[in-house]
Design a protein around this motif. Sequence first.
Motif, PDB file in Angstrom:
ATOM      1  N   TYR A   1      12.450  -0.365  26.927  1.00 52.03           N
ATOM      2  CA  TYR A   1      11.123  -0.197  26.332  1.00 52.03           C
ATOM      3  C   TYR A   1      10.189   0.506  27.321  1.00 52.03           C
ATOM      4  O   TYR A   1       9.362   1.341  26.929  1.00 52.03           O
ATOM      5  CB  TYR A   1      10.530  -1.542  25.924  1.00 52.03           C
ATOM      6  CG  TYR A   1      10.901  -1.965  24.527  1.00 52.03           C
ATOM      7  CD1 TYR A   1      10.606  -1.141  23.439  1.00 52.03           C
ATOM      8  CD2 TYR A   1      11.544  -3.157  24.290  1.00 52.03           C
ATOM      9  CE1 TYR A   1      10.949  -1.510  22.156  1.00 52.03           C
ATOM     10  CE2 TYR A   1      11.896  -3.548  22.997  1.00 52.03           C
ATOM     11  CZ  TYR A   1      11.591  -2.715  21.933  1.00 52.03           C
ATOM     12  OH  TYR A   1      11.945  -3.079  20.660  1.00 52.03           O
TER      13      TYR A   1
ATOM     14  N   VAL B   1       8.099   4.071  26.795  1.00 46.04           N
ATOM     15  CA  VAL B   1       6.688   4.322  27.129  1.00 46.04           C
ATOM     16  C   VAL B   1       6.572   5.542  28.037  1.00 46.04           C
ATOM     17  O   VAL B   1       5.735   6.439  27.803  1.00 46.04           O
ATOM     18  CB  VAL B   1       6.066   3.089  27.809  1.00 46.04           C
ATOM     19  CG1 VAL B   1       4.675   3.411  28.331  1.00 46.04           C
ATOM     20  CG2 VAL B   1       6.010   1.908  26.836  1.00 46.04           C
TER      21      VAL B   1
ATOM     22  N   LEU C   1       4.644   9.115  27.108  1.00 41.47           N
ATOM     23  CA  LEU C   1       3.530   9.644  27.901  1.00 41.47           C
ATOM     24  C   LEU C   1       3.816  11.068  28.368  1.00 41.47           C
ATOM     25  O   LEU C   1       2.913  11.923  28.376  1.00 41.47           O
ATOM     26  CB  LEU C   1       3.270   8.730  29.103  1.00 41.47           C
ATOM     27  CG  LEU C   1       2.714   7.339  28.786  1.00 41.47           C
ATOM     28  CD1 LEU C   1       2.599   6.505  30.054  1.00 41.47           C
ATOM     29  CD2 LEU C   1       1.367   7.431  28.080  1.00 41.47           C
TER      30      LEU C   1
ATOM     31  N   CYS D   1       9.550   2.724  32.751  1.00 42.75           N
ATOM     32  CA  CYS D   1       8.489   3.717  32.547  1.00 42.75           C
ATOM     33  C   CYS D   1       8.737   4.956  33.398  1.00 42.75           C
ATOM     34  O   CYS D   1       8.613   6.096  32.927  1.00 42.75           O
ATOM     35  CB  CYS D   1       7.128   3.120  32.884  1.00 42.75           C
ATOM     36  SG  CYS D   1       6.552   1.858  31.734  1.00 42.75           S
TER      37      CYS D   1
END
Length: 386
Positions: free
Chosen positions: A63, A67, A71, A117
């Motif tokens: 997850y 993200v 972005l 991320c």
Amino acid sequence: MTDTAARRLAVAPNSMYARIFLAFLASAGLFYVNIMPAIVDGLKEGLSFTDRQAGFVASANVYGAAVGALLVVFIVKRLSWRPVSYALLTTLILMDLLSLLLSTPEVLIGVRFIHGCVGGALVGVGFSVIARMLHPDRTFGVLLFVQFGLGGLGNLFIPRLVPVFGTGVLFFSLIAFSLATAAMVPFLDDYKVSAADGRRAKRTKPLPLVPIALVLGSLFLFQAANNGLFAFIIGLGRFSGLELDFITLTLAASGWIGLLGAGLVVVLYTRFGRTLPLASAMIATLAATWALHFSDSGTVFLVANCIIGITWAFVMSYLLGLVSAFDQTGQMAALGGFASKMGLASGPLAGGLLLGDNNYALLINLACVGLALSMIASLILSLIHI
């Protein structure tokens, strides 16, 4: 050798060497997905995590990657991809080193989310660069070739090494992959977005929303269905009465035979279109997944996993190539990476929530439903000739 000196020896921008190096770059941030059964099982065996806790750690990692990938979609056209790649690779290594020191699920979930991320941003950057090549389908085939080949090695050896050396084996393997990737980056071409491509992107009509939604939905469902089951495949094998040595050999074999699927895309790319190859491979994936209901037979378990290995690599190469065809700047490729990661994350999360008391039959059934929906979306897309 300095970065400038290395670039004087840069490989040809559309050569097979370039495709291999870019495959590593686009894999480094998400390589843990290819060894996810080993990671989930390693956390359970090495740190005594429950199925749910181990599944949550794996899902948090992916997850986070979703993200990061989302972005980077908005800025990828303006990024200087090479220095950004170095920075992201360095951060990944530091986060993996930090993970070596952790043993509680809650803290590890947070750290792996941040790691994800960073890794997702790196994969988005890699996808955007691949989209600037000739025949990106072929490079995505090479990417799956790298992931499945090295993933097979990881799933073969890591579950056997964790009881001896602890969970550090999991994170050291990821660090080694990042270091190898960093050594390849200087030898790649600059892959700048040309002024013509930039002007074309500004003046062309808006991208078609329905076809984009179909391909992104197909990517999400295909990845969620496959990875939701794959993350717990070692547990399925054990629950079915199979020995760990046989299970790990099966996973290694399925990863290595999956190279055949990736290799076929490298050879065929769009020579025969996408409709028939996608339909055939997705039907085969669905049938093999259903066959895992009969995993108490070692032969069925082995053959089903090998078929899934081939078709997973094959289908993903075509879907990623398809989403890359929507634009030449790499922005849609990065968005496709986001949809893929959301699927990769959602599968293990759903599996961890639904597995309960070894409810593997439900997990298999839900995977089949997801694969069927993914096939419908991709075939509709191909039939409207996008």
